[in-house]
Motif scaffolding. Structure first.
Motif, mmCIF file in Angstrom:
data_model
loop_
_atom_site.group_PDB
_atom_site.id
_atom_site.type_symbol
_atom_site.label_atom_id
_atom_site.label_comp_id
_atom_site.label_asym_id
_atom_site.label_seq_id
_atom_site.Cartn_x
_atom_site.Cartn_y
_atom_site.Cartn_z
ATOM 1 N N GLY A 76 0.849 -1.208 0.000
ATOM 2 C CA GLY A 76 0.000 0.000 0.000
ATOM 3 C C GLY A 76 0.870 1.238 0.000
ATOM 4 O O GLY A 76 0.710 2.152 0.793
ATOM 5 N N THR A 77 1.790 1.262 -0.963
ATOM 6 C CA THR A 77 2.835 2.295 -0.985
ATOM 7 C C THR A 77 2.317 3.673 -1.397
ATOM 8 O O THR A 77 2.954 4.688 -1.127
ATOM 9 N N VAL A 81 5.468 5.846 -0.336
ATOM 10 C CA VAL A 81 5.813 6.102 1.062
ATOM 11 C C VAL A 81 5.440 4.911 1.942
ATOM 12 O O VAL A 81 4.266 4.511 1.943
ATOM 13 N N ILE A 98 4.104 -2.189 -3.741
ATOM 14 C CA ILE A 98 2.829 -2.676 -4.275
ATOM 15 C C ILE A 98 1.674 -1.798 -3.806
ATOM 16 O O ILE A 98 1.681 -1.243 -2.708
ATOM 17 N N ASP A 99 0.711 -1.669 -4.702
ATOM 18 C CA ASP A 99 -0.505 -0.932 -4.357
ATOM 19 C C ASP A 99 -1.652 -1.467 -5.200
ATOM 20 O O ASP A 99 -1.472 -1.916 -6.328
ATOM 21 N N ALA A 100 -2.848 -1.386 -4.613
ATOM 22 C CA ALA A 100 -4.045 -1.889 -5.282
ATOM 23 C C ALA A 100 -4.601 -0.892 -6.287
ATOM 24 O O ALA A 100 -5.533 -1.208 -7.021
ATOM 25 N N THR A 101 -4.053 0.327 -6.323
ATOM 26 C CA THR A 101 -4.562 1.361 -7.245
ATOM 27 C C THR A 101 -3.610 1.527 -8.425
ATOM 28 O O THR A 101 -2.449 1.903 -8.250
ATOM 29 N N LYS A 104 -1.459 4.789 -9.148
ATOM 30 C CA LYS A 104 -0.310 5.027 -8.260
ATOM 31 C C LYS A 104 0.896 4.225 -8.736
ATOM 32 O O LYS A 104 2.027 4.702 -8.723
ATOM 33 N N ALA A 125 -1.081 -4.766 -7.411
ATOM 34 C CA ALA A 125 -1.613 -6.009 -6.827
ATOM 35 C C ALA A 125 -2.187 -5.719 -5.455
ATOM 36 O O ALA A 125 -1.878 -4.694 -4.847
ATOM 37 N N ARG A 126 -3.020 -6.639 -5.008
ATOM 38 C CA ARG A 126 -3.438 -6.601 -3.605
ATOM 39 C C ARG A 126 -2.526 -7.526 -2.824
ATOM 40 O O ARG A 126 -2.153 -8.611 -3.300
ATOM 41 N N ALA A 127 -2.197 -7.124 -1.621
ATOM 42 C CA ALA A 127 -1.277 -7.903 -0.789
ATOM 43 C C ALA A 127 -1.787 -9.331 -0.592
ATOM 44 O O ALA A 127 -1.010 -10.290 -0.640
ATOM 45 N N GLU A 128 -3.111 -9.477 -0.412
ATOM 46 C CA GLU A 128 -3.675 -10.801 -0.127
ATOM 47 C C GLU A 128 -3.376 -11.784 -1.259
ATOM 48 O O GLU A 128 -3.168 -12.974 -1.010
ATOM 49 N N ARG A 146 2.669 1.984 5.744
ATOM 50 C CA ARG A 146 2.229 3.156 6.494
ATOM 51 C C ARG A 146 0.836 3.536 6.027
ATOM 52 O O ARG A 146 0.552 3.555 4.820
ATOM 53 N N ALA A 147 -0.024 3.833 6.995
ATOM 54 C CA ALA A 147 -1.364 4.376 6.708
ATOM 55 C C ALA A 147 -2.187 3.455 5.825
ATOM 56 O O ALA A 147 -2.871 3.907 4.899
ATOM 57 N N VAL A 148 -2.115 2.162 6.066
ATOM 58 C CA VAL A 148 -2.877 1.207 5.251
ATOM 59 C C VAL A 148 -4.029 0.596 6.039
ATOM 60 O O VAL A 148 -5.113 0.407 5.497
ATOM 61 N N LEU A 157 -1.383 -8.918 6.630
ATOM 62 C CA LEU A 157 -0.936 -8.566 5.275
ATOM 63 C C LEU A 157 0.581 -8.596 5.135
ATOM 64 O O LEU A 157 1.107 -8.924 4.077
#
Ligand code: SAH
Length: 256
Positions: A76-77, A81, A98-101, A104, A125-128, A146-148, A157
């Protein structure tokens, strides 16, 4: 010495001129990227420096001793960050963002190119899902975020990505003792040891009214993660793992 350099130095990070140049260039990419896509609500040099760059530095005590080629994944970078900040200040690390969006990740792929960084990759990707792939599962020295999400969600996760002997780390603000306690069950299920909380002063930011320190929450991994974790996409957030409530004795149950 400018403020950014002081922040890095106070965190014990070796500062090379390339580090400062790249952080400035990254700042400019964030500003430009924010005009095209909504990457982060933070803007302006001082805010980016203090909120995005300096607040990645509580990881320094963990990463100052990392070996060249050690692998780190940032879940969820967002705009990078802490993962891309970490790559800039520790260029010898091998970093996965990695990020789900999608937008980004597109931003980060361009930024990696523009900053001429090697051994850093951004994946949509999603972490799961990613944690179930053999090339990612239990194969990182560090998994950070951070902030996920809550610490219970993050334990589920992050820890599946961590190799035995490695560390999962969450950047949090202060006052997370109860949340960490609650996440103890999830961490244990994933093969993590009890959380260690370290309060870290925001480096070099020494102005009246500044917020308090941040907390670095770390779990060392000493046992394997069972195959069933992490659970399906979205479940770690919707139904965080929690200790089963203790069974009532017959006497307690009949007294109700
Ligand atoms: N870490 C960044 C961004 C935080 S916003 C920062 O500190 O500024 C949270 C980000 O996590 C979002 O970009 C969202 O897309 C991503 N995210 C949330 N859950 C996720 C999951 N399960 N797998 C991958 N990315 C996730």
């Amino acid at each position: 010495m400018n403020i950014l350099e002081a922040q890095l130095t106070n965190a014990g990070v070796p500062v090379e001129s390339q580090t400062l140049e790249r952080l400035h260039a990254f700042y400019q990419l964030i500003e430009a990227g924010n005009k095209r896509a909504n990457l982060t609500s933070i803007s302006g040099w001082e805010s980016v420096r203090d909120e995005l760059f300096a607040r990645s530095l509580p990881l320094a005590p963990l990463l100052n001793g990392a070996q060249p080629g050690d692998r780190l994944i940032d879940i969820g970078t967002g705009a990078g960050v802490p993962g891309l900040v970490v790559k800039i200040i520790y260029p010898h690390l091998n970093v996965m963002l990695i990020d789900a969006t999608r937008k980004k990740i597109d931003f980060l792929t361009d930024a990696i190119d523009a900053l001429n960084l090697k051994e850093v990759t951004a994946i949509h990707a999603r972490a799961e899902d990613l944690a179930q792939q053999p090339e990612h599962r239990e194969s990182y020295d560090f998994a950070v975020a951070r902030a996920v999400g809550s610490l219970s969600e993050l334990a589920e996760l992050l820890l599946p990505f961590v190799a035995l002997g490695g560390t999962a780390a969450a950047l949090k603000s202060t006052g997370v003792e109860a949340e960490a306690e609650q996440a103890g069950f999830a961490a244990r299920q994933m093969g993590g040891e009890p959380a260690v909380l370290s309060l870290v002063e925001r480096p070099g930011v020494d102005r009246p009214g500044d917020g308090p320190a941040d907390t670095l929450v770390t779990w060392r991994k000493s046992g394997p993660t069972p195959e069933s974790y992490p659970r399906r996409s979205g479940i770690p957030r919707k139904t965080p793992l929690a200790a089963p409530s203790p069974k009532k004795t017959g006497a307690e149950a009949s007294a109700e």
